[in-house]
Design a protein around this motif. Structure first.
Motif, PDB file in Angstrom:
ATOM      1  N   ILE A 137      17.079   8.391 -10.930  1.00  0.00           N
ATOM      2  CA  ILE A 137      15.721   8.058 -10.953  1.00  0.00           C
ATOM      3  C   ILE A 137      15.106   7.702  -9.748  1.00  0.00           C
ATOM      4  CG2 ILE A 137      14.070   6.437 -12.088  1.00  0.00           C
ATOM      5  CD1 ILE A 137      15.663   6.562 -14.623  1.00  0.00           C
ATOM      6  N   ILE A 138      15.881   6.671  -9.131  1.00  0.00           N
ATOM      7  CA  ILE A 138      15.471   5.960  -7.837  1.00  0.00           C
ATOM      8  C   ILE A 138      15.513   7.117  -6.625  1.00  0.00           C
ATOM      9  CG2 ILE A 138      16.129   4.226  -6.215  1.00  0.00           C
ATOM     10  CD1 ILE A 138      17.179   2.569  -8.452  1.00  0.00           C
ATOM     11  N   GLU A 139      16.421   8.063  -6.666  1.00  0.00           N
ATOM     12  CA  GLU A 139      16.475   9.076  -5.489  1.00  0.00           C
ATOM     13  C   GLU A 139      15.339   9.922  -5.661  1.00  0.00           C
ATOM     14  OE1 GLU A 139      19.366  12.475  -4.141  1.00  0.00           O
ATOM     15  OE2 GLU A 139      19.987  11.096  -5.723  1.00  0.00           O
ATOM     16  N   PHE A 140      14.865  10.238  -6.852  1.00  0.00           N
ATOM     17  CA  PHE A 140      13.865  11.202  -7.197  1.00  0.00           C
ATOM     18  C   PHE A 140      12.400  10.758  -6.713  1.00  0.00           C
ATOM     19  CE2 PHE A 140      10.888  14.036  -8.976  1.00  0.00           C
ATOM     20  CZ  PHE A 140      11.216  15.309  -9.100  1.00  0.00           C
ATOM     21  N   ALA A 141      12.394   9.285  -7.294  1.00  0.00           N
ATOM     22  CA  ALA A 141      10.984   8.747  -6.959  1.00  0.00           C
ATOM     23  C   ALA A 141      10.751   8.570  -5.646  1.00  0.00           C
ATOM     24  CB  ALA A 141      11.106   7.466  -7.784  1.00  0.00           C
ATOM     25  N   ASP A 142      12.003   8.092  -4.647  1.00  0.00           N
ATOM     26  CA  ASP A 142      11.841   7.962  -3.170  1.00  0.00           C
ATOM     27  C   ASP A 142      10.680   7.000  -2.773  1.00  0.00           C
ATOM     28  OD1 ASP A 142      12.421   8.394  -0.741  1.00  0.00           O
ATOM     29  OD2 ASP A 142      11.568  10.247  -0.565  1.00  0.00           O
ATOM     30  N   GLN A 149       9.735  -4.136  -6.081  1.00  0.00           N
ATOM     31  CA  GLN A 149       8.571  -5.036  -6.178  1.00  0.00           C
ATOM     32  C   GLN A 149       7.944  -4.745  -7.487  1.00  0.00           C
ATOM     33  OE1 GLN A 149       8.033  -7.144  -3.594  1.00  0.00           O
ATOM     34  NE2 GLN A 149       9.826  -6.189  -2.583  1.00  0.00           N
ATOM     35  N   ALA A 150       6.944  -5.657  -7.749  1.00  0.00           N
ATOM     36  CA  ALA A 150       6.379  -5.519  -9.083  1.00  0.00           C
ATOM     37  C   ALA A 150       5.307  -4.118  -8.900  1.00  0.00           C
ATOM     38  CB  ALA A 150       5.393  -6.800  -9.302  1.00  0.00           C
ATOM     39  N   VAL A 151       5.259  -3.574  -9.897  1.00  0.00           N
ATOM     40  CA  VAL A 151       4.580  -2.360  -9.818  1.00  0.00           C
ATOM     41  C   VAL A 151       3.231  -2.518  -9.922  1.00  0.00           C
ATOM     42  CG1 VAL A 151       6.524  -1.155 -11.080  1.00  0.00           C
ATOM     43  CG2 VAL A 151       4.479  -1.973 -12.391  1.00  0.00           C
ATOM     44  N   LYS A 152       2.615  -3.575  -9.938  1.00  0.00           N
ATOM     45  CA  LYS A 152       1.206  -4.106  -9.464  1.00  0.00           C
ATOM     46  C   LYS A 152       0.738  -3.724  -8.246  1.00  0.00           C
ATOM     47  CE  LYS A 152       1.442  -9.052  -9.400  1.00  0.00           C
ATOM     48  NZ  LYS A 152       1.117 -10.264 -10.139  1.00  0.00           N
ATOM     49  N   THR A 153       1.715  -3.961  -7.342  1.00  0.00           N
ATOM     50  CA  THR A 153       1.495  -3.785  -5.871  1.00  0.00           C
ATOM     51  C   THR A 153       1.722  -2.069  -5.566  1.00  0.00           C
ATOM     52  OG1 THR A 153       3.963  -3.982  -5.247  1.00  0.00           O
ATOM     53  CG2 THR A 153       2.626  -6.032  -5.657  1.00  0.00           C
ATOM     54  N   TYR A 154       1.951  -1.270  -6.416  1.00  0.00           N
ATOM     55  CA  TYR A 154       2.128   0.156  -6.044  1.00  0.00           C
ATOM     56  C   TYR A 154       0.906   0.734  -5.958  1.00  0.00           C
ATOM     57  CZ  TYR A 154       7.104   0.077  -7.576  1.00  0.00           C
ATOM     58  OH  TYR A 154       8.384  -0.406  -7.713  1.00  0.00           O
ATOM     59  N   SER A 155       0.806   1.691  -4.921  1.00  0.00           N
ATOM     60  CA  SER A 155      -0.345   2.600  -4.822  1.00  0.00           C
ATOM     61  C   SER A 155      -0.425   3.632  -6.039  1.00  0.00           C
ATOM     62  CB  SER A 155      -0.338   3.587  -3.507  1.00  0.00           C
ATOM     63  OG  SER A 155       0.749   4.289  -3.673  1.00  0.00           O
ATOM     64  N   SER A 156      -1.510   4.297  -6.529  1.00  0.00           N
ATOM     65  CA  SER A 156      -1.263   5.339  -7.407  1.00  0.00           C
ATOM     66  C   SER A 156      -0.243   6.406  -7.205  1.00  0.00           C
ATOM     67  CB  SER A 156      -3.054   5.719  -7.961  1.00  0.00           C
ATOM     68  OG  SER A 156      -3.197   6.372  -6.438  1.00  0.00           O
ATOM     69  N   GLY A 157      -0.172   6.725  -6.104  1.00  0.00           N
ATOM     70  CA  GLY A 157       1.022   7.601  -5.730  1.00  0.00           C
ATOM     71  C   GLY A 157       2.295   7.119  -5.846  1.00  0.00           C
ATOM     72  N   SER A 182      -1.641  14.233 -10.226  1.00  0.00           N
ATOM     73  CA  SER A 182      -2.223  14.674  -9.133  1.00  0.00           C
ATOM     74  C   SER A 182      -2.735  13.541  -8.133  1.00  0.00           C
ATOM     75  CB  SER A 182      -3.485  15.475  -9.642  1.00  0.00           C
ATOM     76  OG  SER A 182      -4.458  14.360 -10.261  1.00  0.00           O
ATOM     77  N   VAL A 183      -2.446  12.283  -8.423  1.00  0.00           N
ATOM     78  CA  VAL A 183      -2.905  11.225  -7.534  1.00  0.00           C
ATOM     79  C   VAL A 183      -1.502  11.122  -6.581  1.00  0.00           C
ATOM     80  CG1 VAL A 183      -3.992  10.020  -9.155  1.00  0.00           C
ATOM     81  CG2 VAL A 183      -1.715   9.459  -8.925  1.00  0.00           C
ATOM     82  N   GLY A 184      -0.469  11.556  -6.834  1.00  0.00           N
ATOM     83  CA  GLY A 184       0.805  11.642  -5.959  1.00  0.00           C
ATOM     84  C   GLY A 184       0.212  12.591  -4.707  1.00  0.00           C
ATOM     85  N   ASP A 185       1.125  12.430  -3.582  1.00  0.00           N
ATOM     86  CA  ASP A 185       1.050  13.099  -2.350  1.00  0.00           C
ATOM     87  C   ASP A 185       1.408  14.687  -2.577  1.00  0.00           C
ATOM     88  OD1 ASP A 185       3.783  13.686  -1.235  1.00  0.00           O
ATOM     89  OD2 ASP A 185       3.786  11.591  -1.664  1.00  0.00           O
ATOM     90  N   VAL A 186       0.893  15.609  -1.703  1.00  0.00           N
ATOM     91  CA  VAL A 186       0.957  17.007  -1.986  1.00  0.00           C
ATOM     92  C   VAL A 186       2.300  17.308  -2.066  1.00  0.00           C
ATOM     93  CG1 VAL A 186       0.657  17.485   0.446  1.00  0.00           C
ATOM     94  CG2 VAL A 186       0.455  19.100  -1.323  1.00  0.00           C
ATOM     95  N   PHE A 187       3.383  16.696  -1.084  1.00  0.00           N
ATOM     96  CA  PHE A 187       4.828  16.972  -0.940  1.00  0.00           C
ATOM     97  C   PHE A 187       5.309  16.600  -2.339  1.00  0.00           C
ATOM     98  CE2 PHE A 187       3.233  16.330   3.127  1.00  0.00           C
ATOM     99  CZ  PHE A 187       3.315  17.486   3.867  1.00  0.00           C
ATOM    100  N   PHE A 188       5.157  15.545  -2.959  1.00  0.00           N
ATOM    101  CA  PHE A 188       5.739  15.158  -4.101  1.00  0.00           C
ATOM    102  C   PHE A 188       5.347  16.011  -5.166  1.00  0.00           C
ATOM    103  CE2 PHE A 188       6.097  12.238  -8.066  1.00  0.00           C
ATOM    104  CZ  PHE A 188       7.524  12.098  -8.037  1.00  0.00           C
ATOM    105  N   GLN A 189       4.255  16.457  -5.135  1.00  0.00           N
ATOM    106  CA  GLN A 189       3.831  17.399  -6.076  1.00  0.00           C
ATOM    107  C   GLN A 189       4.461  18.782  -6.306  1.00  0.00           C
ATOM    108  OE1 GLN A 189      -0.615  18.212  -6.420  1.00  0.00           O
ATOM    109  NE2 GLN A 189      -0.916  15.761  -5.694  1.00  0.00           N
ATOM    110  N   GLN A 190       4.633  19.390  -4.841  1.00  0.00           N
ATOM    111  CA  GLN A 190       5.370  20.377  -4.913  1.00  0.00           C
ATOM    112  C   GLN A 190       6.729  20.201  -5.359  1.00  0.00           C
ATOM    113  OE1 GLN A 190       5.001  21.223  -0.677  1.00  0.00           O
ATOM    114  NE2 GLN A 190       2.991  22.032  -0.793  1.00  0.00           N
TER     115      GLN A 190
END
Length: 430
Positions: A137-142, A149-157, A182-190
């Motif tokens: 999971i951690i490897e794929f999420a990258d 960190q707390a997920v409240k600090t994460y960007s939407s991507g 779709s909020v993720g960057d284009v490379f992650f979407q691909q």
């Protein structure tokens, strides 16, 4: 019907689904209606879904497209069981993983690691089972050290990366992905699209996205929703064409009278004898200016079944105009067989100034295009008529989707595709 089709197992089956909401103009009206012993109604009925019947077979990928508010999210929530239909039948065979809204199933105060375990617990996995999954999971999420960190600090991507990675780790029978990805960057979407296509090819998938290229590349079948109803079901490319035309027709619809008379061909003019009429059902846009027929040749000769780099593609277009304008724009778009746009240009971008056209007149337009160096494949040409002072901001008057099919050969380089232009345009009144 062959034996394979006969024995297909159904993963999702919906029959005559309706979803009705009561809308109140004021909050107090809800109270009045509840206390009214005479049964007086203070609400109006709104149907988010109307008479939706749908079957998705196991291992099939279904694309769902439609404008915002068409009922896509409501449909997915009923399939997942988040919402209950007002009437109709719902049958699901298999475990569903769904990414519908960012934040679902996550505690914003927990770290990424803690939320992975939380989601696993919510789905019935033990801590040991989740520990076996966590490295993948951690490897794929990258997302690097943010996993601690707390997920409240994460960007939407970043949130989308983690949510999707957790979801696919559960190895679902049915995977549902809404626009949240779709909020993720284009490379992650691909990366996600490639994973779903290659690693999850036997998983039933329902995809909702405005990225029509993803739908064309991944979906086996498409439905188009409009105002809560299924208005198209079938081949992905035909579904995309149907949706594109309907959007153009609605966005650019005109209050003026549209042209309804058929094209009148000048039988004494040899240039018009071999033109192919365009059915009005194939067109989108405002249609104050409308494409009635087309003709084309390659290097001044009839098309021989192929085209290659530096060939001269001549496209003749028969127009009828229901208005006078001096801001005419004419362009083309080339798509591959999956519906992906490859190249295109218009007269504004090519620096060509067009003469005015006048109401209740017919015109022949000749476009001359030098075919660029692109990959050997089948391509489809769409013709567009616009009106405006800027190539990026104009009214689409007429959009004739995939009116030409060309086979490109002798591929050498792809760089020329970015330098394509319209060499010449001529407009003659008929």
């Amino acid at each position: 019907m062959n034996n394979k089709e006969t024995h297909m197992e159904k993963a999702v089956e919906l029959k005559d689904i309706y979803k009705k909401y009561k809308l109140y103009s004021k909050p107090i009206d809800r109270v009045k209606e509840g206390m009214n012993i005479f049964g007086r109604s203070y609400h109006t009925d709104f149907f988010a879904l109307k008479n939706v019947s749908l079957t998705v077979n196991k291992g099939e990928t279904l694309g769902i497209i439609g404008k915002n508010g068409s009922g896509k999210s409501t449909l997915l929530k009923i399939i997942t069981g988040v919402l209950t239909q007002s009437t109709g039948e719902r049958h699901i065979d298999g475990h569903i993983s769904a990414l519908l809204e960012l934040g679902t199933g996550f505690n914003p105060e927990f770290t990424g690691i803690e939320n992975i375990y939380l989601n696993g617990t919510m789905r019935g996995f033990s801590r040991t089972e989740m520990s076996n999954k966590i490295e993948q999971i951690i490897e794929f999420a990258d997302i690097g050290d943010f996993i601690h960190q707390a997920v409240k600090t994460y960007s939407s991507g970043m949130f989308a990366r983690l949510a999707f990675s957790v979801m696919i780790s559960f190895k679902p029978d049915i995977l549902i992905v809404d626009e949240a990805l779709s909020v993720g960057d284009v490379f992650f979407q691909q990366k996600c699209n490639r994973y779903m296509k290659e690693e999850m090819k036997d998983i039933t998938k329902l995809l909702v996205t405005h990225d029509l290229s993803s739908i064309a590349n991944m979906a086996d079948r498409v439905i188009v929703l409009s105002n809560g109803e299924v208005v198209f079901e079938g081949d992905p490319l035909k579904g995309i064409e149907y949706y594109t035309k309907s959007v153009h027709s609605e966005v650019f619809k005109s209050d003026s009278n549209q042209i309804t008379k058929p094209a009148e061909f000048d039988k004494d003019t040899n240039a018009l004898l071999h033109w192919t009429p365009i059915e009005e059902e194939s067109l989108g846009g405002a249609k104050d200016i409308i494409i009635r027929a087309i003709n084309f040749n390659v290097n001044g000769e009839d098309y021989k079944g192929y085209i290659s780099a530096n060939d001269k593609l001549e496209i003749d277009i028969l127009l009828e105009s229901n208005k006078t304008t001096n801001e005419l724009i004419i362009g083309y778009l080339v798509n591959d067989k999956y519906g992906n746009p490859i190249l295109g240009q218009n007269t504004k971008g090519s620096g060509l100034q067009l003469d005015p056209i006048y109401k209740d007149k017919s015109y022949s337009v000749k476009l001359l295009i030098t075919w660029p160096e692109i990959q050997e494949n089948e391509y489809f040409v769409t013709i567009g008529i616009g009106e405006g002072s800027h190539e990026m901001q104009h009214v689409i008057q007429c959009w004739a989707h995939n009116v030409l099919q060309l086979k490109n050969i002798a591929f050498t380089s792809i760089h020329a595709m970015f330098n394509n232009k319209i060499d010449m345009v001529m407009i003659n009144e008929l």
